[in-house]
Design a protein around this motif. Sequence first.
Motif, short mmCIF file in Angstrom:
data_model
loop_
_atom_site.label_atom_id
_atom_site.label_comp_id
_atom_site.label_asym_id
_atom_site.label_seq_id
_atom_site.Cartn_x
_atom_site.Cartn_y
_atom_site.Cartn_z
N PRO A 70 4.78 1.83 0.94
CA PRO A 70 5.01 0.45 1.39
C PRO A 70 5.82 -0.33 0.36
CG PRO A 70 2.78 0.68 0.58
CD PRO A 70 3.43 2.04 0.45
N TYR A 71 6.85 -1.02 0.83
CA TYR A 71 7.65 -1.89 -0.04
C TYR A 71 7.43 -3.34 0.36
CZ TYR A 71 10.05 2.22 -1.76
OH TYR A 71 10.34 3.43 -2.36
N PHE A 72 7.68 -4.25 -0.56
CA PHE A 72 7.53 -5.69 -0.37
C PHE A 72 6.08 -6.05 -0.05
CE2 PHE A 72 11.77 -4.52 1.39
CZ PHE A 72 12.50 -4.92 0.29
N SER A 73 5.15 -5.40 -0.72
CA SER A 73 3.74 -5.70 -0.53
C SER A 73 3.05 -5.74 -1.88
CB SER A 73 3.08 -4.65 0.37
OG SER A 73 2.94 -3.43 -0.32
N SER A 74 1.83 -6.25 -1.88
CA SER A 74 1.08 -6.35 -3.13
C SER A 74 0.18 -5.14 -3.36
CB SER A 74 0.23 -7.62 -3.10
OG SER A 74 -0.65 -7.58 -2.00
N ILE A 75 0.39 -4.07 -2.64
CA ILE A 75 -0.43 -2.87 -2.77
C ILE A 75 -0.18 -2.22 -4.13
CG2 ILE A 75 -0.79 -0.54 -1.88
CD1 ILE A 75 -0.17 -1.65 0.87
N ARG A 76 -1.25 -1.96 -4.83
CA ARG A 76 -1.16 -1.33 -6.15
C ARG A 76 -1.40 0.17 -6.08
NH1 ARG A 76 0.54 -5.43 -8.55
NH2 ARG A 76 -0.63 -7.31 -8.97
N SER A 77 -2.19 0.62 -5.09
CA SER A 77 -2.53 2.03 -4.98
C SER A 77 -2.81 2.38 -3.53
CB SER A 77 -3.76 2.34 -5.84
OG SER A 77 -4.28 3.62 -5.51
N PRO A 78 -2.35 3.56 -3.07
CA PRO A 78 -2.68 3.97 -1.70
C PRO A 78 -4.17 4.26 -1.53
CG PRO A 78 -1.41 5.68 -2.82
CD PRO A 78 -1.47 4.50 -3.74
N LEU A 79 -4.90 4.38 -2.64
CA LEU A 79 -6.34 4.65 -2.58
C LEU A 79 -7.18 3.37 -2.51
CD1 LEU A 79 -6.51 7.50 -5.24
CD2 LEU A 79 -6.53 7.73 -2.76
N ASP A 80 -6.55 2.22 -2.44
CA ASP A 80 -7.26 0.95 -2.35
C ASP A 80 -8.24 1.01 -1.17
OD1 ASP A 80 -8.08 -1.69 -1.82
OD2 ASP A 80 -6.17 -2.52 -2.47
N PRO A 81 -9.55 0.76 -1.42
CA PRO A 81 -10.54 0.88 -0.35
C PRO A 81 -10.36 -0.15 0.77
CG PRO A 81 -11.56 0.02 -2.34
CD PRO A 81 -10.15 0.40 -2.70
N ASP A 82 -9.60 -1.22 0.54
CA ASP A 82 -9.34 -2.21 1.59
C ASP A 82 -8.28 -1.75 2.58
OD1 ASP A 82 -11.22 -3.96 0.64
OD2 ASP A 82 -9.77 -5.18 -0.49
N LEU A 83 -7.56 -0.67 2.25
CA LEU A 83 -6.47 -0.19 3.11
C LEU A 83 -6.97 0.83 4.12
CD1 LEU A 83 -3.64 0.31 0.48
CD2 LEU A 83 -3.98 -1.63 2.01
N THR A 84 -6.40 0.78 5.30
CA THR A 84 -6.66 1.78 6.32
C THR A 84 -5.33 2.38 6.76
OG1 THR A 84 -8.59 0.57 7.11
CG2 THR A 84 -7.66 2.22 8.60
N TRP A 85 -5.16 3.66 6.46
CA TRP A 85 -3.96 4.40 6.84
C TRP A 85 -4.26 5.12 8.16
CZ3 TRP A 85 0.54 4.47 3.91
CH2 TRP A 85 0.45 3.95 2.63
N SER A 86 -3.33 5.10 9.10
CA SER A 86 -3.51 5.85 10.34
C SER A 86 -2.22 6.63 10.64
CB SER A 86 -3.87 4.93 11.50
OG SER A 86 -2.88 3.93 11.68
N TRP A 87 -2.37 7.93 10.77
CA TRP A 87 -1.25 8.84 11.03
C TRP A 87 -1.33 9.35 12.46
CZ3 TRP A 87 2.69 9.91 7.69
CH2 TRP A 87 2.51 9.56 6.35
N ARG A 88 -0.17 9.53 13.08
CA ARG A 88 -0.07 10.13 14.41
C ARG A 88 1.14 11.06 14.41
NH1 ARG A 88 -3.52 7.57 17.60
NH2 ARG A 88 -2.77 8.28 19.62
N VAL A 89 1.01 12.21 15.07
CA VAL A 89 2.14 13.12 15.29
C VAL A 89 2.20 13.37 16.80
CG1 VAL A 89 3.10 15.41 14.87
CG2 VAL A 89 1.94 14.19 13.01
N ASN A 90 3.35 13.06 17.37
CA ASN A 90 3.54 13.17 18.83
C ASN A 90 2.42 12.43 19.57
OD1 ASN A 90 5.92 14.54 18.55
ND2 ASN A 90 4.95 16.54 18.66
N ASP A 91 2.11 11.24 19.09
CA ASP A 91 1.12 10.33 19.68
C ASP A 91 -0.31 10.86 19.63
OD1 ASP A 91 0.87 7.75 20.55
OD2 ASP A 91 0.84 8.30 22.66
N ARG A 92 -0.56 11.85 18.77
CA ARG A 92 -1.92 12.37 18.58
C ARG A 92 -2.40 11.97 17.19
NH1 ARG A 92 -3.51 18.52 17.58
NH2 ARG A 92 -2.53 17.83 15.69
N ALA A 93 -3.59 11.37 17.12
CA ALA A 93 -4.15 10.92 15.84
C ALA A 93 -4.40 12.11 14.93
CB ALA A 93 -5.44 10.15 16.08
N ILE A 94 -4.05 11.95 13.67
CA ILE A 94 -4.24 12.97 12.64
C ILE A 94 -5.21 12.41 11.60
CG2 ILE A 94 -3.08 14.37 10.88
CD1 ILE A 94 -2.18 15.00 13.76
N PRO A 95 -6.25 13.18 11.23
CA PRO A 95 -7.18 12.67 10.21
C PRO A 95 -6.47 12.42 8.88
CG PRO A 95 -7.98 14.73 11.20
CD PRO A 95 -6.60 14.50 11.72
#
Length: 153
Positions: A70-95
Motif C-alpha cells: 500500500p502506498y500513500f497510507s500510514s501503514i507501518r507493517s502488513p502484520l498490523d493487527p488492525d489490518l484485514t487483508w482479503s485475497w481472491r483469485v478468479n473471484d474465489r476467496a483465498i485464505p
Amino acid sequence: APTLFGTDTITVDAETSDGVLSASASIRISSEEPVLELYQAHPLFGVLFQGALGTQTPIPEIEMSFAAIPYFSSIRSPLDPDLTWSWRVNDRAIPTDPKHPNELTVNATNSNGLALIQVGLVSASNFFFDVSGKWGIILSQAVGESNPFGSSQ
C-alpha cells in the motif's frame, strides 16, 4: 489513511553540530488516496520493487509469489493487527497467510489463460481506510508440461 480533502505538512530542521548555523524548511503536500501495487515476491531476493505488475502480466514460472504494497497510507507493517487483508483469485476467496498477509503464491501447474488476482485491505482503527486492487496474470503452463526451466526439451 489521509484525511479527506487535507494536506500533510513535512518540516525539516538542520543544524550544524556546534549550533552556529541552522535552517528550517516546510512543504505542504496534498493528501492522496491510498493505492495498492502488486509486485513479484522472489524467494531469494524478496519483493522486486523495480517493476509493479500491470493490468495483465505473463508469469514465466510455474509457481510465483506476489506481494501487495500500500502506498500513500500510514501503514507501518502488513502484520498490523488492525489490518484485514482479503485475497481472491478468479473471484474465489483465498485464505490469508498469518505470517505474510500481504503475500499470495500462485501455482500455475496445468493452467493456461488469464487469472484475476484481487486484494482488499481495510483497517479496524480507521473507518475511512479501504483500498483494493486487481491484476490479471497470464498463465502459460501447458497441460502436462512440468519442466521447471520453462521450456520443453
